[in-house]
Design a protein around this motif. Sequence first.
Motif, short mmCIF file in Angstrom:
data_model
loop_
_atom_site.label_atom_id
_atom_site.label_comp_id
_atom_site.label_asym_id
_atom_site.label_seq_id
_atom_site.Cartn_x
_atom_site.Cartn_y
_atom_site.Cartn_z
N UNK A 475 0.81 -1.22 0.00
CA UNK A 475 0.00 0.00 0.00
C UNK A 475 0.85 1.27 0.00
N UNK A 476 2.12 1.15 0.28
CA UNK A 476 3.00 2.30 0.27
C UNK A 476 3.65 2.55 -1.08
N UNK A 477 3.22 1.81 -2.11
CA UNK A 477 3.84 1.93 -3.44
C UNK A 477 3.09 2.88 -4.36
N UNK A 478 2.30 3.78 -3.78
CA UNK A 478 1.50 4.70 -4.61
C UNK A 478 2.39 5.58 -5.47
N UNK A 479 2.03 5.69 -6.76
CA UNK A 479 2.78 6.50 -7.71
C UNK A 479 1.93 7.61 -8.33
N UNK A 480 0.63 7.57 -8.16
CA UNK A 480 -0.22 8.63 -8.72
C UNK A 480 -1.58 8.59 -8.05
N UNK A 481 -2.18 9.74 -7.92
CA UNK A 481 -3.58 9.82 -7.48
C UNK A 481 -4.24 10.98 -8.20
N UNK A 482 -5.49 10.81 -8.54
CA UNK A 482 -6.22 11.85 -9.27
C UNK A 482 -6.79 12.89 -8.30
N UNK A 483 -7.16 14.01 -8.84
CA UNK A 483 -7.89 15.00 -8.05
C UNK A 483 -9.26 14.42 -7.71
N UNK A 484 -9.72 14.48 -6.46
CA UNK A 484 -11.04 13.95 -6.13
C UNK A 484 -12.13 14.59 -6.98
N UNK A 485 -13.11 13.81 -7.34
CA UNK A 485 -14.19 14.29 -8.20
C UNK A 485 -14.89 15.49 -7.57
N UNK A 486 -14.99 16.55 -8.34
CA UNK A 486 -15.68 17.79 -7.96
C UNK A 486 -15.00 18.54 -6.82
#
Length: 487
Positions: A475-486
């Motif tokens: 779970x610590x391997x995050x490489x990207x996250x999107x802007x939350x919707x709205x």
Amino acid sequence: MERRGLLCGFLFYFILTSAAAIQTLKDIKDLKNTTTSMKEFPRHGLMLLHWFANNVEVDSSGEIQLNFDPGQGSYGLHCYKDTDRRAPFDSSESLYYSLGDLDRRSARMLPFYVTHDFHHSMESPQKNLDRVIIQVQRSNPAKIEKVYITEYHKNHSQGSSYNPECTYEISAQLLIQIQALGTNIICDAYDPRLTFSLCEFLNHQQKAAKVLMIYPKIPGLEWFLTLAGYNIDSRFDVFSQASFCTMNQTGNPNDNCSPPSIGISDVMHNKVKLEVKSTSGGYAKITWSGIPENIARMKLKIGLYKGRTNVDPLREYPLNGRTYGSIDTSVPLNPGLQVQLLQSEKIPYYFFFRTTYYTTIWKGPELDEANRIPPASIRGYKGSLQLYTKDGYACARLYIKKSFTNWKNVFSNAWVGFYASKADDNGKYKVYAWSKDFEKSSKDDCPLDYEIYQYESGVHIGPGVQARFMLTAHYGSEKARTVPWEE
């Protein structure tokens, strides 16, 4: 596509071999002195140039860097490739991208002040002519070598072409001046207002205030339109005289068109907002605000439309005097949905009785599938992640650079999780999907530099929903996250 690329190749062959014939606009005064008709309603060239200038960075040497990758096709950008090799696209180190075709689906990502007049100009042949063309480095598409503004025309006998007589090169200095207009006047030495006398400043300020009565308050927009010579008085006249022809029962316009009791000018100002939002269950929510009280008290409706070209609304609701509010609908959230303000019109029918119809007096922006958010880069890799919606569900899209040929091996254990809130830990996903299970897109308008892979989840789209990319099972391997919707 081949024919379109060939015709655009002719333009750039002309630009590259006859550069002396293309005037370079060094500052806003040069832009004002051009005779181009993009300064008249419903042209969107100046609004487009303003948006573009505020999405690039210009350093002290005049180098221009784009804030996003044009090869992903965001904001309606698309690349032209001359397959006939009449222009040196493939033999040079440059690529050419076109921005401003408001008929393209991804152009919905542009802010509404750019597309506003496009939506409110009915079927005017002038409403979609303006383009910004950028020449970028093939090895680094975010680095801009040259910027042009030009005029595009559809030629029924030859396909499509650009008008070299309405083509201008935009200097880095002009881009810097546009940016400076959005800052405090005493803080930026490039601000052209610093050279004004007090009388000149007050005169321009008065015109800028008039712009603000129509367009939303975007930093520097009112000053840029004023100094660039946009015909704001004509813009007011067009809307003051605007009327919509009512329709008879056969669907044909009546010979005698009479204006509705409410003119567009009565509701035309920057406080009116008509938007499509999302419920927590993935359905469309109609929202409106800023409608004048005297207008709201009249017989009006709010309608939800599948798109600007559809005549019949999917849903319609009486306004009942409300100047602002929201309504949750049962229509799944999909790209292209649009809110329109409707006014009742009574039309004679066979001279025996009168039938009530509703005509559109105001339109909101069309919903963009990605909520106007470009893809988020996957850190350290030639790929990006984007959240979008289809039929009310949260979907994810992977953009993989074509040069990233071994991505399936590198991402063999990678996965994308869908989350209800940005506050949720990485382990609290609603659902997840392995990147290898994403299906390759077969869209005809797939960007040149990328391959696209998509996944449609069973999670309802709604405020706060987010997608995240994990490189491994950890779970610590995050490489990207999107802007939350709205958000």
